[in-house]
Design a protein around this motif. Structure first.
Motif, PDB file in Angstrom:
ATOM      1  N   UNK A   1       0.806  -1.211   0.000  1.00  0.00           N
ATOM      2  CA  UNK A   1       0.000   0.000   0.000  1.00  0.00           C
ATOM      3  C   UNK A   1       0.849   1.276   0.000  1.00  0.00           C
ATOM      4  N   UNK A   2       0.418   2.224  -0.798  1.00  0.00           N
ATOM      5  CA  UNK A   2       1.086   3.528  -0.871  1.00  0.00           C
ATOM      6  C   UNK A   2       0.029   4.586  -1.144  1.00  0.00           C
ATOM      7  N   UNK A   3       0.304   5.808  -0.738  1.00  0.00           N
ATOM      8  CA  UNK A   3      -0.552   6.944  -1.110  1.00  0.00           C
ATOM      9  C   UNK A   3       0.354   8.013  -1.699  1.00  0.00           C
ATOM     10  N   UNK A   4       0.130   8.315  -2.968  1.00  0.00           N
ATOM     11  CA  UNK A   4       0.937   9.333  -3.630  1.00  0.00           C
ATOM     12  C   UNK A   4      -0.007  10.460  -4.029  1.00  0.00           C
ATOM     13  N   UNK A   5       0.255  11.669  -3.557  1.00  0.00           N
ATOM     14  CA  UNK A   5      -0.635  12.799  -3.866  1.00  0.00           C
ATOM     15  C   UNK A   5      -0.705  12.989  -5.382  1.00  0.00           C
ATOM     16  N   UNK A   6      -1.896  13.317  -5.894  1.00  0.00           N
ATOM     17  CA  UNK A   6      -2.051  13.419  -7.353  1.00  0.00           C
ATOM     18  C   UNK A   6      -1.098  14.425  -7.993  1.00  0.00           C
ATOM     19  N   UNK A   7      -0.721  15.456  -7.265  1.00  0.00           N
ATOM     20  CA  UNK A   7       0.167  16.453  -7.879  1.00  0.00           C
ATOM     21  C   UNK A   7       1.641  16.248  -7.519  1.00  0.00           C
ATOM     22  N   UNK A   8       1.964  15.097  -6.897  1.00  0.00           N
ATOM     23  CA  UNK A   8       3.380  14.791  -6.644  1.00  0.00           C
ATOM     24  C   UNK A   8       4.008  14.376  -7.977  1.00  0.00           C
ATOM     25  N   UNK A   9       5.296  14.645  -8.148  1.00  0.00           N
ATOM     26  CA  UNK A   9       5.960  14.249  -9.394  1.00  0.00           C
ATOM     27  C   UNK A   9       6.983  13.159  -9.078  1.00  0.00           C
ATOM     28  N   UNK A  10       6.699  11.958  -9.556  1.00  0.00           N
ATOM     29  CA  UNK A  10       7.569  10.812  -9.260  1.00  0.00           C
ATOM     30  C   UNK A  10       8.189  10.334 -10.567  1.00  0.00           C
ATOM     31  N   UNK A  11       9.506  10.254 -10.635  1.00  0.00           N
ATOM     32  CA  UNK A  11      10.120   9.738 -11.867  1.00  0.00           C
ATOM     33  C   UNK A  11      11.289   8.797 -11.549  1.00  0.00           C
ATOM     34  N   UNK A  12      11.422   7.781 -12.407  1.00  0.00           N
ATOM     35  CA  UNK A  12      12.502   6.775 -12.332  1.00  0.00           C
ATOM     36  C   UNK A  12      12.676   6.258 -10.897  1.00  0.00           C
ATOM     37  N   UNK A  13      11.565   5.908 -10.237  1.00  0.00           N
ATOM     38  CA  UNK A  13      11.642   5.527  -8.823  1.00  0.00           C
ATOM     39  C   UNK A  13      10.790   4.302  -8.522  1.00  0.00           C
ATOM     40  N   UNK A  14      11.153   3.623  -7.423  1.00  0.00           N
ATOM     41  CA  UNK A  14      10.328   2.532  -6.902  1.00  0.00           C
ATOM     42  C   UNK A  14       9.813   2.959  -5.531  1.00  0.00           C
ATOM     43  N   UNK A  15       8.497   2.851  -5.369  1.00  0.00           N
ATOM     44  CA  UNK A  15       7.891   3.260  -4.095  1.00  0.00           C
ATOM     45  C   UNK A  15       7.153   2.091  -3.472  1.00  0.00           C
ATOM     46  N   UNK A  16       7.307   1.925  -2.164  1.00  0.00           N
ATOM     47  CA  UNK A  16       6.496   0.983  -1.437  1.00  0.00           C
ATOM     48  C   UNK A  16       7.216  -0.296  -1.093  1.00  0.00           C
ATOM     49  N   UNK A  17       6.591  -1.095  -0.214  1.00  0.00           N
ATOM     50  CA  UNK A  17       5.302  -0.760   0.382  1.00  0.00           C
ATOM     51  C   UNK A  17       5.428   0.314   1.487  1.00  0.00           C
ATOM     52  N   UNK A  18       4.252   0.812   1.885  1.00  0.00           N
ATOM     53  CA  UNK A  18       4.105   1.744   3.017  1.00  0.00           C
ATOM     54  C   UNK A  18       4.817   3.077   2.818  1.00  0.00           C
ATOM     55  N   UNK A  19       4.541   3.671   1.667  1.00  0.00           N
ATOM     56  CA  UNK A  19       5.103   4.991   1.395  1.00  0.00           C
ATOM     57  C   UNK A  19       3.961   5.987   1.188  1.00  0.00           C
ATOM     58  N   UNK A  20       4.113   7.162   1.773  1.00  0.00           N
ATOM     59  CA  UNK A  20       3.159   8.252   1.525  1.00  0.00           C
ATOM     60  C   UNK A  20       3.956   9.425   0.967  1.00  0.00           C
ATOM     61  N   UNK A  21       3.484   9.943  -0.148  1.00  0.00           N
ATOM     62  CA  UNK A  21       4.149  11.098  -0.758  1.00  0.00           C
ATOM     63  C   UNK A  21       3.160  12.258  -0.740  1.00  0.00           C
ATOM     64  N   UNK A  22       3.553  13.359  -0.120  1.00  0.00           N
ATOM     65  CA  UNK A  22       2.651  14.486   0.084  1.00  0.00           C
ATOM     66  C   UNK A  22       2.459  15.341  -1.160  1.00  0.00           C
TER      67      UNK A  22
END
Ligand code: UTP
Length: 328
Positions: free
Chosen positions: A248-269
């Motif tokens: 599970x992860x929550x990434x804010x819709x306006x966060x900019x994520x590139x070339x990355x691996x997220x999770x589990x248990x990551x929240x991006x504001x």
């Protein structure tokens, strides 16, 4: 029913994050701790909230007005941090004599709130713990509370007080706390709510207990992350898999994520930037920038700038930690 939420504390154990904001507003699983608490209470039928504010109190007041525009919220200021009993006593005029529910501003409880609020007696939420010595503890007899003890050396039971209380005999609590404050009766330097409850028992008030399903304390760095993990595990909105995202992860819709691996248990504001990272078990605050990092068990404050770190970080708002390395 009114709910009273003491949130005046300084949150020293969560520095640096509480240097500039109150603990109750720290984010966990996508919203402030206080947001989780109030949302659960509204579901249970609470229709009015009294907040005890103190440290960074104006931030709590402003957040509540913005997040819950239709909800009657009264903020009462605790002039000095003299303990939980004192915090609750400070709200006596705002609460009045009707039954009320009190829950600590850093405690999220998953339980059948409606059942708890329907208890005909004063009722204390409890949880069995292996080592109750650092908690308030209840001793039971025939289904009723016999005694409350704060942080006992020799615990009379393993039922810890989790920080959620239904108080039906409000006038008796006010009378007990009036006496405790007038006589300056402190335990470990503070006016304790447990002492007030014990005085109510001595006055003949009846207390029952209700065991809670889950109890999340957000008072320390480890428990803050632990709570984040547990709430994400239970949140359907966090369950969606996506390329590069292990739920599970929550990434804010306006966060900019590139070339990355997220999770589990990551929240991006909101508005955060994540580039060339591998993040697990981490909360990234609004507007933070994280580049070339492999992080786990980390707390990154709002607008913090972090680069080139491999490990675990605890970085406050507006801070910068940058190494000239390429990771991972
Ligand atoms: P804590 O004992 O965790 O204190 O309070 P604290 O200040 O929040 O955190 P530390 O110990 O410095 O890290 C439990 C709850 O009771 C409230 C706090 O805001 C928290 O929600 N509280 C405590 C008050 O409102 N007033 C007080 O005088 C003490």
């Amino acid at each position: 029913m009114k709910a009273l939420i003491p949130a005046a504390g300084t949150g020293t154990r969560l520095r640096p994050h509480t240097h500039n904001k109150p603990k109750a507003l720290l984010p966990v699983a996508g919203k402030p701790i206080l947001g989780h608490i109030i949302d659960d209470l509204l579901q249970a039928g609470v229709d009015e909230v009294v907040l005890i504010i103190g440290y960074c109190g104006e931030a709590v007041r402003a957040w509540a007005a913005g997040a819950y525009p239709g909800l009657p919220v009264t903020c009462v200021e605790q002039s000095e941090r003299l303990g939980l009993g004192h915090a609750v006593w400070t709200a006596r005029d705002a609460i009045g004599d009707a039954p009320f529910f009190c829950i600590l501003g850093d405690t999220i409880v998953k339980t059948d709130y409606r059942r708890l609020l329907a208890d005909p007696h004063n009722c204390i939420a409890v949880r069995e713990v292996a080592d109750p010595r650092r908690f308030g503890v209840v001793e039971m007899r025939d289904g009723a509370v016999l005694r409350f003890v704060e942080k006992p050396e020799v615990p009379p039971s393993n039922l810890a007080i989790v920080g959620a209380y239904l108080l039906r005999d409000a006038p008796r609590l006010w009378a007990a706390m009036d006496r405790i404050v007038a006589e300056d009766r402190r335990t470990r330097g503070e006016y304790q709510l447990t002492d007030g409850l014990q005085a109510m028992l001595a006055d003949g008030c009846r207390f029952s207990v209700q065991p809670v399903g889950e109890w999340f304390d957000c008072g320390k760095r480890e428990t803050w992350l632990e709570t984040n993990r547990a709430l994400l595990d239970a949140d359907p909105a966090a369950a969606a898999a996506a390329p590069g995202v292990a739920p599970p992860c929550l990434v804010a819709p306006d966060a900019r994520v590139s070339r990355s691996r997220l999770g589990p248990h990551v929240v991006v504001g909101a508005g955060a930037v994540i580039e060339d990272c591998d993040l697990t078990d981490t909360i990234v605050g609004d507007g933070a920038e994280v580049r070339r990092c492999r992080l786990t068990g980390s707390l990154i404050g709002e607008r913090a700038v972090v680069a080139g770190v491999d490990g675990s970080l605890n970085v406050g708002d507006d801070s910068e930690v940058a190494a000239d390395r390429r990771i991972p």
